[in-house]
Design an enzyme around this catalytic site. Structure first.
Site, short mmCIF file in Angstrom:
data_model
loop_
_atom_site.label_atom_id
_atom_site.label_comp_id
_atom_site.label_asym_id
_atom_site.label_seq_id
_atom_site.Cartn_x
_atom_site.Cartn_y
_atom_site.Cartn_z
N HIS A 1 0.85 -1.18 0.00
CA HIS A 1 0.00 0.00 0.00
C HIS A 1 0.89 1.24 0.00
O HIS A 1 2.12 1.16 0.07
CB HIS A 1 -0.95 -0.01 1.19
CG HIS A 1 -2.11 -0.94 1.01
ND1 HIS A 1 -3.10 -0.71 0.08
CD2 HIS A 1 -2.44 -2.11 1.62
CE1 HIS A 1 -4.00 -1.68 0.12
NE2 HIS A 1 -3.62 -2.55 1.05
N ASP B 1 -0.42 6.60 -3.84
CA ASP B 1 -1.64 6.18 -4.52
C ASP B 1 -2.06 7.18 -5.59
O ASP B 1 -2.42 6.79 -6.70
CB ASP B 1 -2.78 6.04 -3.50
CG ASP B 1 -2.77 4.68 -2.81
OD1 ASP B 1 -1.89 3.87 -3.11
OD2 ASP B 1 -3.65 4.45 -1.96
#
Length: 388
Positions: A132, A162
């Site tokens: 992540h 992200d």
């Protein structure tokens, strides 16, 4: 579904449903006028905030289909054959195992821009492992530089990897590939990896480190909170202001508005005096509430602004004036970011909320399956460990 007259008017996008940078990047394409169909597996409502009506899924038709079903597979093939861009965000090899990898899709549509966004990229030792935003920041040196001196690194939301290194890199790659496709007629595969995107964002700091002008650690440099004139300060009401007067002329305005005499404060150009200068500025800002300081500095070049909470930011006069963020349909929308001036190209209105459709094909149609939906049900591993 999509605004007319946008820069991408007429461009057709098939999005294989995922989370994170994929849908965010496709949101930007939809805001620019692209026609988007998002394919989800049945029962994929476990993803928070990614259902019909979600601001991040605006500008799409949404559908569900089972890739183990012969009829649904043909529906998806028809979409791929008719689209300009395909976007997927699954682990390397998953789309190939489903029969919709780049080779299979280019056999159907040789001019297709096939865009893949993952955390680690399509190859490399970590390509098949989960990750992540925080992991990509950690591996590139970005995370080590963010936080308070002597304390642990601070997570800067999941904005940097992200979205900054993921969805924005995806959109740039897609637009560049679309331009190449339009020149050559040949399809392109875009491999957008968040770890690569973060490294790209870190170029200035890599260069400064190699030149010896960037010190390791946190709050050790001008741009990481180490400089007293580039950091946040607590005000009398416990709220904060952001101070960014790096340049001398802007710093002078800040001192003047604070009621400080430059001759009587520590020298900002002497780093050994930074701790003392920090204490002077801390005491000054602590004397009044944040909103009073906001009024004092409003309209000046001091580079001092309030640190607003999310619900406050929506009502900021500048944000309101530009239509940057607004409330609608019981939610909060960030407007399409690009504003285009000209007669032939204009800024499109915000794309409409996502809508479920009965039959999936570009241009819209009524009818379709009696269950009212067609969509994609990939193998379970697509959704295990995130879309990496």
């Amino acid at each position: 579904m999509t605004p007319h007259g946008g820069l991408l008017d007429g461009v057709k996008v098939v999005e294989f449903g995922g989370i994170g940078p994929g849908p965010h990047g496709v949101m930007i394409l939809a805001d620019l006028g692209a026609e988007v169909i998002r394919l989800d597996r049945p029962g994929n409502q476990w993803v928070p905030g990614l259902g019909p009506g979600s601001p991040q899924l605006r500008g799409r038709a949404m559908a569900v289909a089972n890739l183990k079903d012969v009829e649904d597979r043909q529906h998806v093939r028809d979409l791929v054959e008719d689209c300009d861009i395909l976007v997927e965000g699954f682990r390397p090899g998953v789309m190939e195992r489903m029969g919709f990898g780049p080779a299979e899709c280019h056999a159907l549509n040789p001019a297709l821009v096939y865009a893949r966004v993952t955390g680690w990229g399509q190859d490399g030792p970590r390509a098949q492992t989960a990750g992540h935003d925080i992991n990509y920041l950690g591996l590139t040196g970005a995370l080590a530089s963010i936080g308070r001196r002597g304390d642990r690194p601070v997570v800067p939301l999941n904005l940097v990897a992200d979205y900054g290194g993921g969805s924005m890199l995806l959109v740039i790659g897609v637009l560049a590939a679309l331009q190449r496709r339009n020149q050559t007629g040949e399809g392109v595969v875009v491999d957008a990896a968040m770890v690569d995107g973060v490294a790209l964002l870190m170029q200035h700091f890599y260069s400064a480190s190699a030149a010896g002008t960037w010190r390791p650690g946190r709050e050790a440099n001008r741009l990481d909170g180490g400089a007293p004139f580039y950091r946040t300060y607590r005000c009398a009401d416990g709220r904060h202001v952001a101070v960014g007067c790096l340049e001398g002329q802007f710093y002078a305005v800040m001192l003047q508005k604070l009621g400080l005499d430059a001759e009587n404060v520590p020298d900002r150009d002497d780093e050994t005096q930074w701790p003392a200068l920090e204490k002077v500025l801390e005491a000054a800002f602590a004397a009044r509430p944040r909103d009073e300081w906001t009024a004092v500095f409003d309209g000046t070049d001091a580079c001092v602004t309030p640190v607003l909470e999310i619900d406050e930011a929506i009502d900021d006069p500048h944000i309101r004036a530009r239509g940057t963020v607004h409330r609608a349909a019981g939610s909060v929308f960030a407007a399409g970011a690009l504003k285009v001036v000209g007669e032939s190209s204009r800024t499109p209105p915000l794309a409409e909320p996502a809508r479920p459709v009965a039959e999936v094909r570009f241009g819209g149609a009524a009818g379709g399956r009696p269950d009212g939906a067609v969509a994609v049900e990939p193998e379970p591993e697509l959704y295990e460990g995130g879309p990496r």
